[in-house]
Write a protein that holds these residues in place. Sequence first.
Motif, PDB file in Angstrom:
ATOM      1  N   THR A 158      16.860 -28.742 -67.288  1.00  0.00           N
ATOM      2  CA  THR A 158      16.179 -27.495 -67.274  1.00  0.00           C
ATOM      3  C   THR A 158      15.618 -26.784 -68.472  1.00  0.00           C
ATOM      4  O   THR A 158      16.237 -25.480 -68.990  1.00  0.00           O
ATOM      5  N   PRO A 159      14.815 -27.350 -69.388  1.00  0.00           N
ATOM      6  CA  PRO A 159      14.464 -27.105 -70.687  1.00  0.00           C
ATOM      7  C   PRO A 159      13.905 -25.397 -70.735  1.00  0.00           C
ATOM      8  O   PRO A 159      13.937 -24.924 -71.734  1.00  0.00           O
ATOM      9  N   ALA A 160      13.106 -25.140 -69.668  1.00  0.00           N
ATOM     10  CA  ALA A 160      12.056 -23.998 -69.836  1.00  0.00           C
ATOM     11  C   ALA A 160      12.185 -23.135 -68.473  1.00  0.00           C
ATOM     12  O   ALA A 160      11.154 -23.134 -67.535  1.00  0.00           O
ATOM     13  N   PRO A 161      13.377 -22.793 -68.195  1.00  0.00           N
ATOM     14  CA  PRO A 161      13.336 -22.307 -66.521  1.00  0.00           C
ATOM     15  C   PRO A 161      12.652 -21.279 -66.403  1.00  0.00           C
ATOM     16  O   PRO A 161      12.348 -21.010 -65.124  1.00  0.00           O
ATOM     17  N   ASN A 162      12.219 -20.413 -67.143  1.00  0.00           N
ATOM     18  CA  ASN A 162      11.348 -19.096 -67.029  1.00  0.00           C
ATOM     19  C   ASN A 162       9.972 -19.409 -67.832  1.00  0.00           C
ATOM     20  O   ASN A 162       9.387 -18.122 -67.855  1.00  0.00           O
ATOM     21  N   GLY A 163       9.820 -20.430 -68.297  1.00  0.00           N
ATOM     22  CA  GLY A 163       8.485 -20.650 -68.988  1.00  0.00           C
ATOM     23  C   GLY A 163       8.572 -21.059 -70.396  1.00  0.00           C
ATOM     24  O   GLY A 163       9.720 -21.323 -70.805  1.00  0.00           O
ATOM     25  N   LEU A 164       7.583 -21.212 -70.992  1.00  0.00           N
ATOM     26  CA  LEU A 164       7.596 -22.002 -72.546  1.00  0.00           C
ATOM     27  C   LEU A 164       8.170 -20.897 -73.421  1.00  0.00           C
ATOM     28  O   LEU A 164       8.397 -21.379 -74.527  1.00  0.00           O
ATOM     29  N   MET A 165       8.143 -19.769 -73.093  1.00  0.00           N
ATOM     30  CA  MET A 165       8.772 -18.824 -74.176  1.00  0.00           C
ATOM     31  C   MET A 165      10.157 -19.083 -74.531  1.00  0.00           C
ATOM     32  O   MET A 165      10.527 -18.802 -75.544  1.00  0.00           O
ATOM     33  N   LYS A 212      -0.288 -24.729 -74.144  1.00  0.00           N
ATOM     34  CA  LYS A 212       0.820 -25.856 -73.594  1.00  0.00           C
ATOM     35  C   LYS A 212       0.689 -27.056 -74.126  1.00  0.00           C
ATOM     36  O   LYS A 212       1.787 -27.570 -74.726  1.00  0.00           O
ATOM     37  N   GLU A 213      -0.568 -27.662 -74.057  1.00  0.00           N
ATOM     38  CA  GLU A 213      -0.710 -29.012 -74.630  1.00  0.00           C
ATOM     39  C   GLU A 213      -0.467 -29.164 -76.157  1.00  0.00           C
ATOM     40  O   GLU A 213       0.266 -30.093 -76.721  1.00  0.00           O
ATOM     41  N   HIS A 214      -0.525 -28.206 -76.942  1.00  0.00           N
ATOM     42  CA  HIS A 214      -0.084 -28.117 -78.211  1.00  0.00           C
ATOM     43  C   HIS A 214       1.266 -28.130 -78.482  1.00  0.00           C
ATOM     44  O   HIS A 214       1.988 -28.784 -79.406  1.00  0.00           O
ATOM     45  N   ILE A 215       1.752 -27.180 -77.619  1.00  0.00           N
ATOM     46  CA  ILE A 215       3.563 -27.109 -77.735  1.00  0.00           C
ATOM     47  C   ILE A 215       3.934 -28.585 -77.248  1.00  0.00           C
ATOM     48  O   ILE A 215       4.944 -29.078 -78.096  1.00  0.00           O
ATOM     49  N   TYR A 216       3.447 -29.117 -76.135  1.00  0.00           N
ATOM     50  CA  TYR A 216       4.047 -30.488 -75.812  1.00  0.00           C
ATOM     51  C   TYR A 216       3.860 -31.501 -76.900  1.00  0.00           C
ATOM     52  O   TYR A 216       4.924 -32.145 -77.081  1.00  0.00           O
ATOM     53  N   GLU A 217       2.738 -31.368 -77.581  1.00  0.00           N
ATOM     54  CA  GLU A 217       2.682 -32.432 -78.751  1.00  0.00           C
ATOM     55  C   GLU A 217       3.625 -32.298 -79.749  1.00  0.00           C
ATOM     56  O   GLU A 217       4.057 -33.211 -80.446  1.00  0.00           O
ATOM     57  N   LYS A 218       4.098 -31.084 -79.962  1.00  0.00           N
ATOM     58  CA  LYS A 218       4.867 -30.680 -80.936  1.00  0.00           C
ATOM     59  C   LYS A 218       6.129 -31.198 -81.005  1.00  0.00           C
ATOM     60  O   LYS A 218       7.127 -31.648 -81.844  1.00  0.00           O
ATOM     61  N   LEU A 219       6.518 -31.329 -79.436  1.00  0.00           N
ATOM     62  CA  LEU A 219       7.877 -31.717 -79.244  1.00  0.00           C
ATOM     63  C   LEU A 219       7.822 -33.329 -78.780  1.00  0.00           C
ATOM     64  O   LEU A 219       9.299 -33.590 -78.900  1.00  0.00           O
ATOM     65  N   LYS A 220       6.995 -34.099 -78.843  1.00  0.00           N
ATOM     66  CA  LYS A 220       6.977 -35.258 -78.510  1.00  0.00           C
ATOM     67  C   LYS A 220       7.960 -36.180 -79.218  1.00  0.00           C
ATOM     68  O   LYS A 220       8.655 -37.114 -78.834  1.00  0.00           O
ATOM     69  N   ASP A 221       8.086 -35.966 -80.638  1.00  0.00           N
ATOM     70  CA  ASP A 221       8.835 -36.861 -81.622  1.00  0.00           C
ATOM     71  C   ASP A 221      10.106 -36.492 -81.622  1.00  0.00           C
ATOM     72  O   ASP A 221      11.038 -37.130 -81.965  1.00  0.00           O
ATOM     73  N   GLY A 432       5.862 -25.275 -63.142  1.00  0.00           N
ATOM     74  CA  GLY A 432       5.603 -24.953 -64.520  1.00  0.00           C
ATOM     75  C   GLY A 432       6.422 -25.759 -65.499  1.00  0.00           C
ATOM     76  O   GLY A 432       5.780 -26.238 -66.397  1.00  0.00           O
ATOM     77  N   GLN A 433       7.772 -25.914 -65.020  1.00  0.00           N
ATOM     78  CA  GLN A 433       8.670 -26.920 -65.775  1.00  0.00           C
ATOM     79  C   GLN A 433       8.352 -28.326 -65.761  1.00  0.00           C
ATOM     80  O   GLN A 433       8.518 -28.968 -66.555  1.00  0.00           O
ATOM     81  N   GLU A 434       7.791 -28.526 -64.472  1.00  0.00           N
ATOM     82  CA  GLU A 434       7.501 -29.857 -64.239  1.00  0.00           C
ATOM     83  C   GLU A 434       6.097 -30.508 -65.182  1.00  0.00           C
ATOM     84  O   GLU A 434       6.453 -31.642 -65.840  1.00  0.00           O
ATOM     85  N   ALA A 435       5.525 -29.531 -65.702  1.00  0.00           N
ATOM     86  CA  ALA A 435       4.388 -29.907 -66.569  1.00  0.00           C
ATOM     87  C   ALA A 435       5.002 -30.346 -67.898  1.00  0.00           C
ATOM     88  O   ALA A 435       4.778 -31.126 -68.560  1.00  0.00           O
ATOM     89  N   LEU A 436       5.884 -29.694 -68.355  1.00  0.00           N
ATOM     90  CA  LEU A 436       6.500 -29.751 -69.626  1.00  0.00           C
ATOM     91  C   LEU A 436       7.380 -31.117 -69.564  1.00  0.00           C
ATOM     92  O   LEU A 436       7.027 -31.956 -70.476  1.00  0.00           O
ATOM     93  N   LEU A 437       8.178 -31.395 -68.546  1.00  0.00           N
ATOM     94  CA  LEU A 437       8.939 -32.670 -68.439  1.00  0.00           C
ATOM     95  C   LEU A 437       7.812 -33.855 -68.367  1.00  0.00           C
ATOM     96  O   LEU A 437       8.344 -34.945 -68.901  1.00  0.00           O
ATOM     97  N   GLN A 438       6.817 -33.662 -67.673  1.00  0.00           N
ATOM     98  CA  GLN A 438       5.869 -34.981 -67.782  1.00  0.00           C
ATOM     99  C   GLN A 438       5.373 -35.079 -69.066  1.00  0.00           C
ATOM    100  O   GLN A 438       4.955 -36.188 -69.418  1.00  0.00           O
ATOM    101  N   ALA A 439       5.001 -34.109 -69.769  1.00  0.00           N
ATOM    102  CA  ALA A 439       4.452 -34.093 -70.986  1.00  0.00           C
ATOM    103  C   ALA A 439       5.250 -34.925 -72.295  1.00  0.00           C
ATOM    104  O   ALA A 439       4.812 -35.502 -72.907  1.00  0.00           O
TER     105      ALA A 439
END
Length: 448
Positions: A158-165, A212-221, A432-439
């Motif tokens: 559960t990396p972002a249980p309350n949102g991307l903050m 959101k997309e920018h943050i996801y891209e930063k985390l992919k590596d 909301g958290q599902e979007a991060l996990l999918q990314a």
Amino acid sequence: MIYKPHNYQKYAAQWILDKEKAGLLMDMGLGKTVVTLTAIDELMYDYFDVTKVLVIAPLRVAEDTWTSESEKWDHLKHLKISKVLGTEKERTATLNYKADIYVINRENVVWLVKYYGRYWPFDMVVIDELSSFKSSRSQRFKALRKVKPKRIVGLTGTPAPNGLMDLWSEIYLLDGGERLGRTITGYRERYFLPDKRNQNVIFSYKPKEGAKEHIYEKLKDICVSMKAEDYLKLPDRINNIIKINLSKAAMNKYKQLERDLLLPFKDSDVVANNAAVLTNKLLQIANGAVYDENGDVLEIHDEKIKALEDVIEAANGKPVLIFYSYKHDRDRLQKYFKAKELKTSEDIKAWNKGEIPIMLVHPASAGHGLNLQAGGNIIVWFGLTWSLELYQQANARLYRQGQKQNVIVHHLVAKGTMDEDVMKALQNKEVGQEALLQAVKARLNNIK
């Protein structure tokens, strides 16, 4: 037992081997402990890359899970694990034991950092439940950010249980601010806009367009996610919301406290001095009882008790796991149902043997690492939690690898009360958290 890893487990272990700083967002039940121990073993005895490892975990997980997993698998039995728990004297003594891995509960991280000062001896740190470091204001975060191990691994489902903050402090511990910035203020200004506010007071933030997309891209590596449904053939999970009508008298008391912030009784009052206290008191009344200004319990109704009685009767003798919110919930449930509260490892064994028909658990004490799936398949949320992390982790005690039956999750929700708001919030946070996990999802051919 001989370890025969699934392809996804091989992939996850290799992710740790290949990256000095790694975030492993593995769903509950996928075996992240054995995966991490396997990677540690290779780094230590095949690659000779690390010599001393620290694992930071929730207390109950630190007490049991890491040692039991190492003892369970043949290829890990040689690993020496020292549990840095108990009093300061006991912790100091166990730090002086010769071991490969030292496991400490997260509440003692501040003490550990102070104990070693500039001479930090661990060349690898594993944070089991990275999301417990999501607050950049917490002392545990401030202490751990001072150390710079050669390797660091963050584990969570559960990396972002309350949102991307939530992500900033978690990722900062992994990379020192390389990806999301060196300060929470900079991160907030770069990616978020004020959302809910009262004049100059900002209560929450929402992501800017494209953030959101920018943050996801930063985390992919650095981060990879794995969902249980992609790799395990789990039975179905059935979510059931049981709507409960409160009596007119109980509802009147609820509305009076909500309106006046005061609920008078003969010998004492229930007082709500601010919004947070009011929310807490209203949730208590929805459950059936409330603490007054003296800390005494005032019983309001027993509608949830009656609904729970129906659920237990319908279970036809099958064990029922009940999550409660307040001590007065626990006490009333013990009184009405002679229920057993989970406290020790012996209770876990008894539950898994089918020897406990009704077991009470507070979600904060059983949120991580406990395997209860052998004991039953029925969950009841007597009182709900605002925390998506606790909610998901608690449900995963039964809905996980090894469960043979469909898992039924009952939610007792009092109509017209704060219960409905909590249920809605949990459902929205899951989306909301599902979007991060999918990314950052692991995508390999033939990995399943």
